[in-house]
Design an enzyme around this catalytic site. Sequence first.
Site, PDB file in Angstrom:
ATOM      1  N   TRP A 282       0.855  -1.209   0.000  1.00  0.00           N
ATOM      2  CA  TRP A 282       0.000   0.000   0.000  1.00  0.00           C
ATOM      3  C   TRP A 282       0.884   1.250   0.000  1.00  0.00           C
ATOM      4  O   TRP A 282       0.580   2.252  -0.635  1.00  0.00           O
ATOM      5  CB  TRP A 282      -0.890   0.048   1.253  1.00  0.00           C
ATOM      6  CG  TRP A 282      -2.220  -0.623   1.121  1.00  0.00           C
ATOM      7  CD1 TRP A 282      -2.588  -1.800   1.696  1.00  0.00           C
ATOM      8  CD2 TRP A 282      -3.374  -0.163   0.385  1.00  0.00           C
ATOM      9  NE1 TRP A 282      -3.898  -2.093   1.365  1.00  0.00           N
ATOM     10  CE2 TRP A 282      -4.396  -1.099   0.572  1.00  0.00           C
ATOM     11  CE3 TRP A 282      -3.631   0.965  -0.403  1.00  0.00           C
ATOM     12  CZ2 TRP A 282      -5.667  -0.957  -0.002  1.00  0.00           C
ATOM     13  CZ3 TRP A 282      -4.889   1.116  -0.973  1.00  0.00           C
ATOM     14  CH2 TRP A 282      -5.883   0.159  -0.776  1.00  0.00           C
ATOM     15  N   ASN A 345      -3.862   2.274  13.122  1.00  0.00           N
ATOM     16  CA  ASN A 345      -4.509   2.391  11.804  1.00  0.00           C
ATOM     17  C   ASN A 345      -6.027   2.259  11.871  1.00  0.00           C
ATOM     18  O   ASN A 345      -6.744   3.029  11.246  1.00  0.00           O
ATOM     19  CB  ASN A 345      -3.932   1.341  10.853  1.00  0.00           C
ATOM     20  CG  ASN A 345      -4.590   1.409   9.495  1.00  0.00           C
ATOM     21  OD1 ASN A 345      -4.547   2.442   8.830  1.00  0.00           O
ATOM     22  ND2 ASN A 345      -5.242   0.331   9.083  1.00  0.00           N
ATOM     23  N   TRP A 363     -12.213  16.660   4.131  1.00  0.00           N
ATOM     24  CA  TRP A 363     -11.123  15.740   4.510  1.00  0.00           C
ATOM     25  C   TRP A 363      -9.773  16.448   4.551  1.00  0.00           C
ATOM     26  O   TRP A 363      -8.873  16.043   5.286  1.00  0.00           O
ATOM     27  CB  TRP A 363     -11.070  14.531   3.570  1.00  0.00           C
ATOM     28  CG  TRP A 363     -10.813  14.815   2.119  1.00  0.00           C
ATOM     29  CD1 TRP A 363     -11.736  14.938   1.137  1.00  0.00           C
ATOM     30  CD2 TRP A 363      -9.535  15.007   1.476  1.00  0.00           C
ATOM     31  NE1 TRP A 363     -11.128  15.197  -0.069  1.00  0.00           N
ATOM     32  CE2 TRP A 363      -9.781  15.237   0.104  1.00  0.00           C
ATOM     33  CE3 TRP A 363      -8.219  14.994   1.929  1.00  0.00           C
ATOM     34  CZ2 TRP A 363      -8.759  15.473  -0.822  1.00  0.00           C
ATOM     35  CZ3 TRP A 363      -7.188  15.222   1.007  1.00  0.00           C
ATOM     36  CH2 TRP A 363      -7.467  15.463  -0.346  1.00  0.00           C
TER      37      TRP A 363
HETATM   38  C1  LIG Z   1      -6.607   8.729   7.594  1.00  0.00           C
HETATM   39  C2  LIG Z   1      -5.297   7.987   7.537  1.00  0.00           C
HETATM   40  C3  LIG Z   1      -4.101   8.678   7.548  1.00  0.00           C
HETATM   41  C4  LIG Z   1      -2.875   7.995   7.479  1.00  0.00           C
HETATM   42  N1  LIG Z   1      -1.706   8.721   7.500  1.00  0.00           N
HETATM   43  C5  LIG Z   1      -0.515   8.063   7.409  1.00  0.00           C
HETATM   44  C6  LIG Z   1       0.708   8.788   7.410  1.00  0.00           C
HETATM   45  O1  LIG Z   1       0.739  10.019   7.451  1.00  0.00           O
HETATM   46  N2  LIG Z   1       1.876   8.087   7.361  1.00  0.00           N
HETATM   47  C7  LIG Z   1       1.892   6.712   7.299  1.00  0.00           C
HETATM   48  O2  LIG Z   1       2.975   6.126   7.261  1.00  0.00           O
HETATM   49  N3  LIG Z   1       0.750   6.016   7.274  1.00  0.00           N
HETATM   50  C8  LIG Z   1      -0.454   6.636   7.336  1.00  0.00           C
HETATM   51  N4  LIG Z   1      -1.614   5.913   7.335  1.00  0.00           N
HETATM   52  C9  LIG Z   1      -1.536   4.441   7.159  1.00  0.00           C
HETATM   53  C10 LIG Z   1      -1.453   3.625   8.450  1.00  0.00           C
HETATM   54  O3  LIG Z   1      -2.429   4.053   9.362  1.00  0.00           O
HETATM   55  C11 LIG Z   1      -0.085   3.702   9.115  1.00  0.00           C
HETATM   56  O4  LIG Z   1       0.922   3.448   8.183  1.00  0.00           O
HETATM   57  C12 LIG Z   1       0.030   2.668  10.239  1.00  0.00           C
HETATM   58  O5  LIG Z   1      -0.946   2.913  11.218  1.00  0.00           O
HETATM   59  C13 LIG Z   1       1.409   2.731  10.850  1.00  0.00           C
HETATM   60  O6  LIG Z   1       1.508   1.824  11.902  1.00  0.00           O
HETATM   61  P1  LIG Z   1       2.484   0.582  11.839  1.00  0.00           P
HETATM   62  O7  LIG Z   1       3.832   1.048  11.425  1.00  0.00           O
HETATM   63  O8  LIG Z   1       2.355  -0.133  13.115  1.00  0.00           O
HETATM   64  O9  LIG Z   1       1.831  -0.226  10.641  1.00  0.00           O
HETATM   65  P2  LIG Z   1       1.900  -1.767  10.216  1.00  0.00           P
HETATM   66  O10 LIG Z   1       0.502  -2.265  10.279  1.00  0.00           O
HETATM   67  O11 LIG Z   1       2.928  -2.514  10.947  1.00  0.00           O
HETATM   68  O12 LIG Z   1       2.294  -1.671   8.669  1.00  0.00           O
HETATM   69  C14 LIG Z   1       3.652  -1.651   8.232  1.00  0.00           C
HETATM   70  C15 LIG Z   1       3.917  -0.450   7.381  1.00  0.00           C
HETATM   71  O13 LIG Z   1       3.140  -0.484   6.193  1.00  0.00           O
HETATM   72  C16 LIG Z   1       2.824   0.848   5.791  1.00  0.00           C
HETATM   73  N5  LIG Z   1       1.370   0.994   5.771  1.00  0.00           N
HETATM   74  C17 LIG Z   1       0.475   0.365   6.544  1.00  0.00           C
HETATM   75  N6  LIG Z   1      -0.781   0.718   6.193  1.00  0.00           N
HETATM   76  C18 LIG Z   1      -0.665   1.601   5.196  1.00  0.00           C
HETATM   77  C19 LIG Z   1      -1.592   2.334   4.419  1.00  0.00           C
HETATM   78  N7  LIG Z   1      -2.915   2.210   4.570  1.00  0.00           N
HETATM   79  N8  LIG Z   1      -1.116   3.180   3.486  1.00  0.00           N
HETATM   80  C20 LIG Z   1       0.208   3.301   3.270  1.00  0.00           C
HETATM   81  N9  LIG Z   1       1.140   2.631   3.972  1.00  0.00           N
HETATM   82  C21 LIG Z   1       0.705   1.784   4.924  1.00  0.00           C
HETATM   83  C22 LIG Z   1       3.406   1.776   6.831  1.00  0.00           C
HETATM   84  O14 LIG Z   1       4.638   2.254   6.345  1.00  0.00           O
HETATM   85  C23 LIG Z   1       3.587   0.874   8.034  1.00  0.00           C
HETATM   86  O15 LIG Z   1       4.612   1.290   8.890  1.00  0.00           O
HETATM   87  C24 LIG Z   1      -2.864   6.586   7.399  1.00  0.00           C
HETATM   88  C25 LIG Z   1      -4.076   5.890   7.399  1.00  0.00           C
HETATM   89  C26 LIG Z   1      -5.281   6.579   7.464  1.00  0.00           C
HETATM   90  C27 LIG Z   1      -6.565   5.807   7.470  1.00  0.00           C
END
Ligand SMILES: Cc1cc2nc3c(=O)[nH]c(=O)nc-3n(C[C@H](O)[C@H](O)[C@H](O)COP(=O)(O)OP(=O)(O)OC[C@H]3O[C@@H](n4cnc5c(N)ncnc54)[C@H](O)[C@@H]3O)c2cc1C
Length: 487
Positions: A282, A345, A363
């Site tokens: 993603w 997330n 938004w």
């Molecule tokens: C409204 C909204 C705003 C968001 N803003 C950001 C942001 O500014 N920066 C950001 O990195 N992520 C963003 N996300 C995506 C996601 O919420 C976060 O990447 C995630 O919560 C990070 O936690 P983690 O590292 O534990 O994720 P994990 O679940 O461990 O996922 C691993 C990695 O995958 C990537 N990833 C995961 N989900 C997504 C996604 N939907 N889109 C793109 N990459 C993803 C991230 O780099 C993340 O660190 C957003 C999601 C929503 C719904």
Amino acid sequence: MIRKNESKKTSIWWIRRDLRIEDNQALAAAVEAGETVIPLFIIDPQIVDSPRMGEHRLAFLWAGLRDLRRSIRERGGDLLVREGDPLQVLTDVVRSTGASRIYAEEDYTPYARKRDSAIREQLPLELTPGLTIAHPDQISKNDGGPYQVYSYFMRKWKGRFLGGEYGDLLEGPGRIPWDGDLKGDPIPEDPGLPEGIPFRPGEKGAREKLQAFRAGELPAIHAYEEGRDRPDREGTSKLSPYLHFGMVSIRRLVSAAEDAMRQAPDQESRAGVETWLEELIWRDFYISILYHFPHVLEGNFRESYDPLIWRNDPEEFADWKQGKTGYPLVDAGMRQLLDLGWMHNRVRMVVGSFLVKDLLVDWRWGENWFMERLIDADLAANNGGWQWVAGTGTDASPYFRIFNPVSQSEKHDPHGDYIRRYLPELEAVPDEYIHEPWKMPEDVQAESGCRIGGDYPEPVVDHGKARERTLKAYREAREKSEEGTGQ
Ligand SMILES: Cc1cc2nc3c(=O)[nH]c(=O)nc-3n(C[C@H](O)[C@H](O)[C@H](O)COP(=O)(O)OP(=O)(O)OC[C@H]3O[C@@H](n4cnc5c(N)ncnc54)[C@H](O)[C@@H]3O)c2cc1C
């Protein structure tokens, strides 16, 4: 002063969003080409002084840079920090050191692309891969155009790269040769990250997070399928701030996912890892969307929603930002964001849907607040996430799918542990009312020390009515847009 060394070949490693030694293709190229390497970080006022650059993100960056400087010094080099316009700074450094090449990891945001192409017209700047697995031009439809639907992109991505087809990981160089006398600007001093923020800046911090995600009898990476939707547990990797600043390489994470898939004890664990890998995809996908459709920064990906009339009530927006909407899961998420600069997330989706579809706030207001507050704020992922919740984006959830903040709360935080962690005023509220505290009878409110309308707010809107209002607004926008196009 930096000594100009006529007899030795000098190269510059221009550090931008790749604050790491390990698996860094720009650094490796600079070390290979230069007998002397100048690691350079430019403090670009256009980036650091932007109102969208929040204090937590900046503190994470400065601390990460100090950590990187330590690692460079351990290898015999040093870090040069200069403040100013990148072209100006690079021109000065090239002139004073006689450097023959500048190496940097390619970045795909509209600002980075414009900056780099202007610099390449005047200076020998070489861009290397590393920010993503797929270059945005690398995964395309059969007709050569970019994908606009994630599942097709993801399938092609897997076919092209799985099995280590992204190249071998690079070890960090043992030595970063430097024989100069560095004088630059200092790394800015700041109050640092507030206590309790679960992110230790730098490469070691990233390594620890990855290890923790893979450790234990049932590692979270294997239990991800269920764990990822439970904000009350440590079910996700928390690697997002590290990925944003390149404190870990995306190749390292994809390779870790491939390892974990091989080690998965059963089908369910394998599926968990596969889902995590798809989250990493993603990230590549949204970077590619921003690259090919830069209009998303200002407006809807789907322009058919342009006629939508937002309510944009400033007081309700303020309640949302402060975590005072009266809906516990929404408020807990918004307080987590205020306290830690990060949010789970699942909760990002719920608070986003609440702002856009319950309060009918544009938004872009939410996107902007996230940019200011998140440590992991990332132009592409944040924009993609917001357009997804608003229903205006690529794989947008359909406009009529509106999250119910109460049932989401019951499902994903069943005992209210996450809610109580961030909303201490609800600490003593019994489980049966934790998702809808406004239903507490007077005597229970008194007993739990939480008076609704005093200690904790009444709901700012009635979800059922707000839902109807939003469906009408979205329907009208679509009708208007269809009239405009004569459909
Ligand atoms: C409204 C909204 C705003 C968001 N803003 C950001 C942001 O500014 N920066 C950001 O990195 N992520 C963003 N996300 C995506 C996601 O919420 C976060 O990447 C995630 O919560 C990070 O936690 P983690 O590292 O534990 O994720 P994990 O679940 O461990 O996922 C691993 C990695 O995958 C990537 N990833 C995961 N989900 C997504 C996604 N939907 N889109 C793109 N990459 C993803 C991230 O780099 C993340 O660190 C957003 C999601 C929503 C719904």
